[in-house]
Design a protein around this motif. Structure first.
Motif, short mmCIF file in Angstrom:
data_model
loop_
_atom_site.label_atom_id
_atom_site.label_comp_id
_atom_site.label_asym_id
_atom_site.label_seq_id
_atom_site.Cartn_x
_atom_site.Cartn_y
_atom_site.Cartn_z
N SER A 83 -28.78 -32.00 -42.66
CA SER A 83 -29.24 -33.82 -43.82
C SER A 83 -27.54 -33.40 -44.08
N ARG A 84 -26.39 -32.72 -44.63
CA ARG A 84 -25.88 -33.40 -45.15
C ARG A 84 -24.73 -33.24 -43.83
N GLU A 86 -25.63 -35.39 -41.25
CA GLU A 86 -26.49 -36.73 -40.16
C GLU A 86 -25.82 -37.46 -41.79
N ARG A 87 -25.82 -37.22 -42.27
CA ARG A 87 -25.09 -37.72 -43.88
C ARG A 87 -23.25 -38.87 -43.28
N GLY A 88 -22.72 -37.66 -42.84
CA GLY A 88 -21.51 -37.69 -42.76
C GLY A 88 -21.13 -38.13 -42.08
N LYS A 95 -21.33 -34.85 -34.40
CA LYS A 95 -22.33 -34.38 -35.65
C LYS A 95 -23.37 -32.78 -34.81
N ILE A 142 -34.43 -34.26 -38.03
CA ILE A 142 -32.24 -34.72 -38.53
C ILE A 142 -32.50 -34.18 -37.49
N ARG A 145 -32.46 -37.41 -35.08
CA ARG A 145 -31.95 -38.69 -35.04
C ARG A 145 -30.75 -38.94 -35.04
N VAL A 146 -29.57 -37.48 -35.17
CA VAL A 146 -28.58 -37.98 -35.01
C VAL A 146 -28.50 -37.93 -33.01
N GLN A 149 -29.60 -41.41 -33.01
CA GLN A 149 -27.72 -42.73 -32.69
C GLN A 149 -27.43 -42.38 -32.11
#
Length: 215
Positions: A83-84, A86-88, A95, A142, A145-146, A149
């Motif tokens: 999760s970190r 993905e948000r980074g 990623k 997660i 989703r990466v 993206q």
């Protein structure tokens, strides 16, 4: 089901609690990894810790609870780290590289947790398996989703199946836990580098040739 601590029973300093909880989980993971769920006993875990078997039940309600706690400890950490990532900041390729690294990194110090999760979680009762599976699915989403993206940004191939790509990443990473330490020269750094190269090359646009499967 989580590890019961002295705080649950109304006492204990936080630092000491965390240290003791880690020791107990590590002992349980070691026993389950070496003997398997059916070959292990709570007495075996207590012996590693140097405590009486009865004392162990202050921390685990049962052997099943001990197994669930070991499995949950590993997969929950994966989900939090992912999760970190993905948000980074960073590109989808970067990623993915970090996701592969963080999936493999625990093998250096927590290989037994990974082995227990992969081999022994099927012996948990159905409610416990559902709880573990819920965390596992969160981790998978997660990663997916990466990858999605990367496709949306034009970095990865438009025909890339994000679900299959997610399972490929996880399957490749999990397979290393089976043979890690037995393959000469296969350091964690070398495994990570090769796996990242394989996956990112396969995901990126224009870097994967078409393959037609015939029967």
């Amino acid at each position: 089901m989580s590890l019961r601590t002295e705080r649950d029973r109304g006492g204990g300093a936080p630092g000491r609690l965390r240290k003791r909880a880690a020791e107990i989980l590590a002992a349980a993971a070691s026993i389950f990894a070496r003997r398997g769920y059916h070959g292990a006993s709570t007495q075996d875990i207590a012996d590693v810790l140097g405590i009486r078997q009865a004392s162990l039940y202050y921390y685990f309600e049962s052997k099943e609870a001990a197994l669930e706690a070991v499995c949950a400890s590993g997969v929950e950490d994966y989900a939090l780290r992912a999760s970190r990532i993905e948000r980074g900041a960073g590109s989808a390729s970067q990623k993915v590289a970090r996701l592969v690294f963080q999936h493999l990194a625990p093998m250096a110090e927590r290989l037994e947790f990974t082995q227990v999760f992969l081999r022994e979680r099927r012996f948990l009762p159905e409610p416990a398996r559902r709880r573990i599976r819920a965390i596992e699915r969160r981790y998978e989403r997660i990663i997916q989703r990466v990858i999605e993206q990367g496709v949306a940004a034009g970095e990865f191939r438009t025909d890339l199946d994000s679900r299959m790509a997610t399972l490929a990443l996880l399957g490749l990473g999990n397979s290393a836990a089976v043979w890690y330490g037995r393959e000469p020269g296969a350091t964690l750094e070398r495994i990570t580098s090769n796996y990242v190269d394989l996956l990112v090359r396969a995901f990126r646009k224009g870097e994967a040739p078409s393959v037609h499967v015939t029967h």
